[in-house]
Write an enzyme that holds these catalytic residues in place. Structure first.
Site, PDB file in Angstrom:
ATOM      1  N   GLU A 566       0.785  -1.077   0.165  1.00  0.00           N
ATOM      2  CA  GLU A 566      -0.044  -0.016  -0.147  1.00  0.00           C
ATOM      3  C   GLU A 566       1.027   1.188   0.118  1.00  0.00           C
ATOM      4  O   GLU A 566       2.123   1.058   0.534  1.00  0.00           O
ATOM      5  CB  GLU A 566      -0.820  -0.002   1.286  1.00  0.00           C
ATOM      6  CG  GLU A 566      -1.848  -1.030   1.307  1.00  0.00           C
ATOM      7  CD  GLU A 566      -2.555  -1.099   2.596  1.00  0.00           C
ATOM      8  OE1 GLU A 566      -3.703  -1.738   2.621  1.00  0.00           O
ATOM      9  OE2 GLU A 566      -2.342  -0.016   3.694  1.00  0.00           O
ATOM     10  N   LYS A 568       2.478   4.581   1.189  1.00  0.00           N
ATOM     11  CA  LYS A 568       2.635   5.024   2.709  1.00  0.00           C
ATOM     12  C   LYS A 568       2.383   6.587   2.373  1.00  0.00           C
ATOM     13  O   LYS A 568       3.437   7.294   1.913  1.00  0.00           O
ATOM     14  CB  LYS A 568       3.874   4.564   3.117  1.00  0.00           C
ATOM     15  CG  LYS A 568       4.009   5.195   4.521  1.00  0.00           C
ATOM     16  CD  LYS A 568       5.534   4.852   5.217  1.00  0.00           C
ATOM     17  CE  LYS A 568       5.665   5.188   6.685  1.00  0.00           C
ATOM     18  NZ  LYS A 568       5.293   6.470   6.928  1.00  0.00           N
ATOM     19  N   ARG A 573      -1.886  10.582  11.456  1.00  0.00           N
ATOM     20  CA  ARG A 573      -2.757   9.348  11.484  1.00  0.00           C
ATOM     21  C   ARG A 573      -4.074   9.823  12.001  1.00  0.00           C
ATOM     22  O   ARG A 573      -3.822  10.468  13.063  1.00  0.00           O
ATOM     23  CB  ARG A 573      -2.311   8.566  12.722  1.00  0.00           C
ATOM     24  CG  ARG A 573      -2.503   6.972  12.730  1.00  0.00           C
ATOM     25  CD  ARG A 573      -1.983   6.030  11.705  1.00  0.00           C
ATOM     26  NE  ARG A 573      -2.342   4.780  11.581  1.00  0.00           N
ATOM     27  CZ  ARG A 573      -1.488   3.662  11.985  1.00  0.00           C
ATOM     28  NH1 ARG A 573      -0.127   4.161  12.191  1.00  0.00           N
ATOM     29  NH2 ARG A 573      -1.823   2.393  12.223  1.00  0.00           N
ATOM     30  N   GLU A 621      -5.165   7.767   7.015  1.00  0.00           N
ATOM     31  CA  GLU A 621      -4.250   8.837   7.311  1.00  0.00           C
ATOM     32  C   GLU A 621      -4.732  10.309   6.677  1.00  0.00           C
ATOM     33  O   GLU A 621      -5.352  10.458   5.466  1.00  0.00           O
ATOM     34  CB  GLU A 621      -2.884   8.636   6.453  1.00  0.00           C
ATOM     35  CG  GLU A 621      -1.779   9.258   6.768  1.00  0.00           C
ATOM     36  CD  GLU A 621      -1.010   8.913   7.808  1.00  0.00           C
ATOM     37  OE1 GLU A 621       0.117   9.511   8.047  1.00  0.00           O
ATOM     38  OE2 GLU A 621      -1.240   8.148   8.312  1.00  0.00           O
ATOM     39  N   GLU A 720       5.623   8.615   0.948  1.00  0.00           N
ATOM     40  CA  GLU A 720       6.891   8.231   1.236  1.00  0.00           C
ATOM     41  C   GLU A 720       7.647   6.764   0.947  1.00  0.00           C
ATOM     42  O   GLU A 720       8.531   6.782   0.808  1.00  0.00           O
ATOM     43  CB  GLU A 720       6.936   8.268   2.890  1.00  0.00           C
ATOM     44  CG  GLU A 720       6.436   9.458   3.673  1.00  0.00           C
ATOM     45  CD  GLU A 720       6.512   9.274   5.204  1.00  0.00           C
ATOM     46  OE1 GLU A 720       7.502   9.835   5.680  1.00  0.00           O
ATOM     47  OE2 GLU A 720       5.540   8.759   5.609  1.00  0.00           O
ATOM     48  N   LYS A 725       2.174  -5.607   4.034  1.00  0.00           N
ATOM     49  CA  LYS A 725       1.421  -6.260   5.162  1.00  0.00           C
ATOM     50  C   LYS A 725       1.071  -7.806   4.430  1.00  0.00           C
ATOM     51  O   LYS A 725       0.546  -7.915   3.566  1.00  0.00           O
ATOM     52  CB  LYS A 725       0.074  -5.292   5.368  1.00  0.00           C
ATOM     53  CG  LYS A 725       0.269  -3.993   5.676  1.00  0.00           C
ATOM     54  CD  LYS A 725      -0.882  -3.445   5.857  1.00  0.00           C
ATOM     55  CE  LYS A 725      -0.505  -1.725   6.035  1.00  0.00           C
ATOM     56  NZ  LYS A 725      -1.997  -1.031   6.378  1.00  0.00           N
ATOM     57  N   LYS A 744       7.699  -1.407   6.561  1.00  0.00           N
ATOM     58  CA  LYS A 744       7.816  -0.016   5.687  1.00  0.00           C
ATOM     59  C   LYS A 744       8.751  -0.097   4.842  1.00  0.00           C
ATOM     60  O   LYS A 744       9.914  -0.164   5.499  1.00  0.00           O
ATOM     61  CB  LYS A 744       7.554   1.249   6.877  1.00  0.00           C
ATOM     62  CG  LYS A 744       8.398   1.114   7.840  1.00  0.00           C
ATOM     63  CD  LYS A 744       8.019   2.595   8.656  1.00  0.00           C
ATOM     64  CE  LYS A 744       8.974   2.571   9.901  1.00  0.00           C
ATOM     65  NZ  LYS A 744       8.817   3.686  10.761  1.00  0.00           N
TER      66      LYS A 744
END
EC number: 6.5.1.1
Length: 919
Positions: A566, A568, A573, A621, A720, A725, A744
């Site tokens: 996904e 980032k 948050r 986010e 970023e 996951k 990450k």
């Protein structure tokens, strides 16, 4: 014509001086009072003539019940009262010898006595200052003696009182025998000591003697004679009485400890601790704050975590057994919190305010207190040492744990221009009441740095151990005070770990002690999960990811497991909670209530969900969004948005929510469901709206080339990097975990250390050359959770533009300190030109990490003698969303060091050996 008092008595002085030998001859007539005519003839005046004291004398005579000039003579000097200094310079009077006067009227003879044989004083009353009746009445009205002495006081108030000088008291003492009445101990406003009445009948004297003998048996021992002449002597017995009356009542006051031990001797670290017998308070009493302070002392003395947990657990066992309502305040004091994070209560007390309160509470000069604080480096120790210099006549009641916690919350709620003065008043009141080490820990708590090394997980472990060994809800005396008794050491350890896991998991889902503790006390630990479940309105600690250095590491980590990649997003948050009644709450990563910051998000919630959705918790986010260009804006743009009480009509920076997880839906917790199921429910129950609510862009693949292309695309889309996951295997939502099941992969990770670090600015170096006139370099530190220290890790001087350097100079110069904070550790690092208050957190990237003999960060975690430092650090951005305590920890620095490829090759270890950490 009216004559003065001295001229009234002066003509008779010579006559009295010539007849001293006839005093003894009149002893046969002492039992009968002299006739009034003789007294008037001796005075040479008629009672109705020019006597200056006639009227006051008659007024007193009606009270005393006697007649004639005798009363006039007794009261006449009151008008001519003189200062005590003048009286002390008068020579001793000559004895009177008038045949007309009997012994009761001649008070100047050394052998003078009353009709009952009581020795009389030898001073001439005509030269003594006397009080008026008005003065006597005023003193009577101010008398506040106890009811037991009121009868005696009324008898004494009927008699005229005279003042004695120091010399006269000494002379009178020489002639008195043991039966002579002494000065009563009742406090008076003046220095006048009472003397026996000269003209009273024998029955009156007898009655008076009986009363005086009664008092002699009840009153405290007679003080030394020399104190009788002191001007303030009458006040001293009163002070003594007040203290004596205070002492017996003190233990009965609320919060006073009456247990088998004095709180000053309380020791929760002792072996075979008994929660009832070793406590220092009785059942139902409030927990003394001194017991909490003593526990903190014992914890401060040790470094072993298990020993610290056991010591705190022993205190909590006593609280559970004796004072269950105080369990919550004691826990919050141990955590140095004022309530759940969403309440937003913070003390906000700086060292300047604390030092000022210490100075005012102890009477010390502020400069002296500041100097000592600079020398010792600990406001708590300064407060504790200063407390010993203060003496109070009426000390306040002992502090209680619940009382101190309540005062802390009062301080946190104060706002406005006068809040600082009010805070100082409350803090001053706490310091005045402190005993022993209480001031040390109150000052540290107020400063936000308890410095015990008690992390949240340690406090939870102590709580679970306490309620397991000493179950709550038992009748007193508790039948079970040690449920682990009889188990082997290994079995006991395993059992306590299992019990601790129950509380830990519950706290992850419901991180609110206000809700957990009442249920725990009522139902016990084992039934806690039944009554405390995840629900909207209570923020969760989010699941976090571990960093990785490349795609190959990702593939190695997940092996055959399916995973997804996904975007980032570079934002903040946002945990969105929708309650059953329609209320919406938004919480930050740190569980702070940000509902007032995002009114625009709240307004769009009804249209992003299906009508069937009644309650939910979304993990998203919040990212700055440019509506015109329809693209993501940099994180720095989002930080310019107002934080509190935002008016939707005044919003300049628009935000878009990128949803990537669903934690709760329609009354059901989804944390134990795999990510694939959670993602499916998210997309089935919510609707995307461009620029307002969008699902995170994702790609399910195991192809290295596809992952690399997807990473590059994320960078082009102003992200970023990627979050990788697992979908099905080990894919639950791990609350409050930095899990290896989420990795990450940032664009910066492909070269370098694999992650950026969030470090605290603790010092600044003045610039040179083109950077002259502003700061050119900065000293940074990581945070050590165990010691609660900031440990220097590197000097930073690159990555800044000229504009950024100027901004940092302007913002940081307001944080300059004369010396470093006591919890800042630099060891051999170069001392900066300016020390800074450690409040700013910066994100920093580096080429790699190396062992350093200079910097103390992570010393002892990798090498016993060396710390760890950053090589070629570079500034990335300011992390305004983080507090110093949320910076990269020394343990994380050590972990990053071990994960470097060259270190792994040397050690032959796989990074998978690193344990997952709960934060």
């Amino acid at each position: 014509m009216q004559r003065s008092i001295m001229s009234f008595f002066h003509p008779k002085k010579e006559g009295k001086a010539k007849k001293p030998e006839k005093e003894a001859s009149n002893s046969s007539r002492e039992t009968e009072p002299p006739p009034k005519a003789a007294l008037k003839e001796w005075n040479g005046v008629v009672s109705e003539s020019d006597s200056p004291v006639k009227r006051p004398g008659r007024k007193a005579a009606r009270v005393l019940g006697s007649e004639g000039e005798e009363e006039d003579e007794a009261l006449s000097p009151a008008k001519g009262q003189k200062p005590a200094l003048d009286c002390s310079q008068v020579s001793p009077p000559r004895p009177a010898t008038s045949p007309e006067n009997n012994a009761s009227l001649s008070d100047t003879s050394p052998m003078d006595s009353s009709p009952s044989g009581i020795p009389k004083r030898r001073t001439a009353r005509k030269q003594l200052p006397k009080r008026t009746i008005q003065e006597v009445l005023e003193e009577q009205s101010e008398d506040e003696d106890r009811e037991a002495k009121r009868k005696k006081e009324e008898e004494e108030e009927e008699t005229p009182k005279e003042s004695l000088t120091e010399a006269e008291v000494a002379t009178e003492k020489e002639g008195e025998d043991g039966d002579q009445p002494t000065t009563p101990p009742k406090p008076l406003k003046t220095s006048k000591a009472e003397t026996p009445t000269e003209s009273v009948s024998e029955p009156e004297v007898a009655t008076k003697q009986e009363l005086q003998e009664e008092e002699e048996q009840t009153k405290p021992p007679r003080r030394a004679p020399k104190t009788l002449s002191s001007f303030f002597t009458p006040r001293k017995p009163a002070v003594k009485k007040e203290v004596k009356e205070e002492e017996p009542g003190a233990p009965g006051k609320e919060g006073a400890a009456e247990g088998p031990l004095d709180p000053s001797g309380y020791n929760p670290a002792k072996n075979n601790y008994h929660p009832v017998e070793d406590a220092c308070w009785k059942p139902g009493q409030k927990v003394p704050y001194l017991a909490v302070a003593r526990t903190f002392e014992k914890i401060e003395e040790v470094s072993a975590r298990l020993r610290m947990v056991e010591t705190l657990s022993n205190l909590l066992r006593s609280v559970v057994a004796l004072s269950p309502p105080d369990l919550l305040p004691v826990l919050y004091l141990s955590l140095n919190h004022l309530g759940p994070p969403q309440q937003g209560l913070e003390l906000g007390v700086g060292d300047g305010v604390l030092l000022k309160a210490v100075a005012q509470a102890t009477g010390r000069q502020l400069e002296s207190v500041r100097a000592e604080a600079a020398e010792k480096g600990d406001v708590g120790l300064v407060a504790e040492n200063s407390r010993s210099t203060q003496r109070l006549m009426l000390p306040p009641p002992p502090l209680t744990a619940s009382g101190v916690f309540s005062k802390f919350r009062d301080i946190a709620r104060l706002t406005g221009s006068a809040s600082t003065a009010k805070k100082i008043d409350i803090i001053k009141g706490l310091f005045v009441a402190c005993r022993h080490s209480e001031a040390r820990f109150i000052a540290r708590s107020l400063s936000g740095r308890l410095r015990l090394g008690l992390a949240e997980q340690s406090v939870l472990a102590a709580l679970s151990q306490a309620v397991s060994l000493t179950p709550p809800g038992q009748e007193f005396p508790p039948a079970m005070v040690d449920a682990g008794k009889g188990k082997t050491a290994e079995a006991r350890k395993t059992w306590l770990e299992e019990q601790g896991m129950i509380l830990k998991q519950t706290f992850c889902e419901v991180p609110d002690l206000d809700r957990i503790i009442p249920v725990l006390l009522e139902h016990g630990l084992e039934r806690l999960p039944e009554h405390c479940k995840l629900s909207p309105g209570i923020p969760l600690k989010p699941m976090l990811a571990h960093p990785t250095r490349g795609i190959s590491e990702v593939l190695k980590r997940f092996e055959e497991a399916a995973f997804t990649c996904e975007y980032k997003y570079d934002g903040q948050r946002a945990q969105i909670h929708a309650l059953e009644g329609g209320e919406v709450k938004i919480f930050s990563r740190n569980q702070e209530d940000n509902t007032g910051k995002y009114p625009d998000i709240i307004s769009r919630i009804p249209k992003i969900k299906l009508p069937s959705v009644t309650s939910f918790i979304l993990d998203t986010e919040a990212v700055a969004w440019d509506r015109e260009k329809k693209q993501i804006q940099p994180f720095q743009v989002l930080t310019t948005r107002k934080r509190k009480e935002v008016d939707a009509s005044e919003i300049q920076v628009q935000v878009c929510l990128y949803a990537f997880d669903l934690i709760y839906l329609n009354g059901e917790s989804l944390v134990r469901e795999p990510l694939s199921r959670r993602r499916q429910l998210l997309r089935e129950n919510f609707v995307e709206t461009e620029g307002e609510f969008v699902f995170a862009t994702s790609l399910d693949t195991k192809d290295i080339e596809q992952i690399a292309e997807f990473l590059e695309q994320s960078v082009k889309d102003s992200c970023e990097g990627l979050m990788v996951k697992t979908l099905d295997v080990d894919a639950t939502y791990e609350i409050a975990k930095r899990s290896h099941n989420w990795l990450k992969l940032k664009k910066d990770y492909l070269d370098g250390v694999g992650d950026t670090l969030d470090l605290v600015v603790i010092g600044a170096y003045l610039g040179r050359g083109k950077r002259a006139g502003r700061y050119g370099g900065f000293l940074l530190a990581s945070y050590d959770e165990d010691s609660e220290e900031l440990q220097a890790i590197c000097k930073l001087g690159t990555g800044f533009s000229d504009e950024e350097l100027e901004e940092h100079h302007q913002s940081l110069k307001a944080l300059v300190l004369p010396s470093p904070r006591p919890y800042v550790r630099i060891d051999g690092a170069v001392i900066p030109d300016h020390w800074l208050d450690p409040s700013a957190v910066w994100e920093v990237k580096c080429a790699d990490l190396s062992l350093s003999p200079i910097y103390p960060a992570a010393r002892g975690l990798v090498d016993s003698d060396k710390g760890i430092s950053l090589r070629f650090p570079r500034f990335i951005r300011v992390r305004e969303d983080k507090q110093p305590e949320q910076a990269t920890t020394s343990a994380q620095v050590a972990c990053l060091y071990r994960k470097q490829s060259q270190i792994q090759n040397q050690q032959g270890e796989d990074s998978g050996s690193d344990p997952e950490d709960t934060y």
